[in-house]
Design an enzyme around this catalytic site. Structure first.
Site, short mmCIF file in Angstrom:
data_model
loop_
_atom_site.label_atom_id
_atom_site.label_comp_id
_atom_site.label_asym_id
_atom_site.label_seq_id
_atom_site.Cartn_x
_atom_site.Cartn_y
_atom_site.Cartn_z
N ALA A 80 4.57 8.39 2.69
CA ALA A 80 5.22 8.77 1.54
C ALA A 80 6.29 7.58 0.77
CB ALA A 80 6.17 9.85 2.01
N ASP A 81 6.61 6.75 1.93
CA ASP A 81 7.53 5.68 1.30
C ASP A 81 7.29 4.26 1.88
OD1 ASP A 81 9.71 4.58 0.01
OD2 ASP A 81 11.28 5.10 1.65
N LEU A 82 5.90 3.75 1.66
CA LEU A 82 5.60 2.59 2.36
C LEU A 82 6.20 1.34 1.31
CD1 LEU A 82 3.79 1.30 4.18
CD2 LEU A 82 1.83 1.02 2.68
#
Length: 242
Positions: free
Chosen positions: A166-168
């Site tokens: 979700a937050d690469l």
């Protein structure tokens, strides 16, 4: 993972390997400091603590909200059951990814503190020894062509297993002196269909992260052509790392 109720409002969930070792004190930074077990910390949206127990090193992270809502509600979430908490879902996801031989940190335990209809949570994972995130590396030096290709190949390994991060961003990709790489921080991550089209949003987010930091820091070793090297590694179809 066995859910252990330690008092009226707190629940501890440790993976089998650590079930008889972890106590609630592991989640208390002040107690860890009194025991002289804190070995470092990282301050961002919240403070992440690095600590040591019996010559093993761990990371303690508290769940905090991001975005505008964080101004009013920093670290509490609506409670719908232990297995639906962000901490439980992340720990279960880490276990599943390790079963798939994906390079992620080893999960250890989580603590849920319930109050009325809301909860707060923290998670403990094993510290990956002698590793640095890409942000700190790029502040010091440029990556080689092969290193950029390895980053792309790493991401593809996860996408082939249907892992949505979700937050690469460049803070969540680690590497060491031997060139090994890991992905970390799977809060709000999930499994989708392998190679699903929505996985491409991971790549867009990563590219925005690189562009943002390159604008922010005069000394930042990333240029637009490096993205092509990363994508070349991502698009390789040898399958040797699957």
């Amino acid at each position: 993972m066995k859910i252990q109720q330690i008092d009226k409002n707190r629940y501890l969930v440790a993976v089998d390997k650590y079930r008889d070792k972890v106590t609630k004190d592991w989640f208390d930074p002040e107690q860890l400091r009194r025991n002289d077990e804190i070995i470092g910390q990282s301050v961002g949206r919240n403070t992440t603590y690095f600590f040591q127990k019996d010559e093993q090193r761990f990371v303690l992270r508290r769940y905090c909200r991001g975005g505008m809502v964080a101004r009013w509600i920093e670290d509490s979430y609506f409670f719908l059951g232990i297995k639906k908490t962000r901490a439980y879902r992340e720990q279960a996801m880490l276990q599943k990814m390790r079963e798939l031989a994906l390079p992620v940190p080893e999960p250890v335990a989580l603590l849920i503190s319930k109050k009325g209809l809301s909860y707060r949570a923290s998670i403990i994972i094993r510290l990956i020894k002698d590793s640095q995130d890409l942000f700190h590396i790029l502040r010091k030096r440029a990556l080689t062509d092969s290193e950029w290709g390895a980053v792309g190949n790493l991401i593809r390994r996860f996408h082939r297993q249907g892992v949505y991060h979700a937050d690469l961003n460049i803070h969540n990709i680690l590497t060491n002196h031997d060139g090994a790489m890991w992905l970390i921080d799977f809060d709000r991550g999930r499994f989708v269909e392998p190679n699903a089209t929505n996985l491409e949003s991971n790549l867009s987010r990563l590219k925005r992260s690189l562009e943002k930091e390159s604008r922010k820091w005069p000394q930042f070793h990333w240029r637009a052509p490096d993205w092509e090297l990363l994508m070349k590694g991502y698009q390789q179809s040898s399958g040797q790392n699957d």
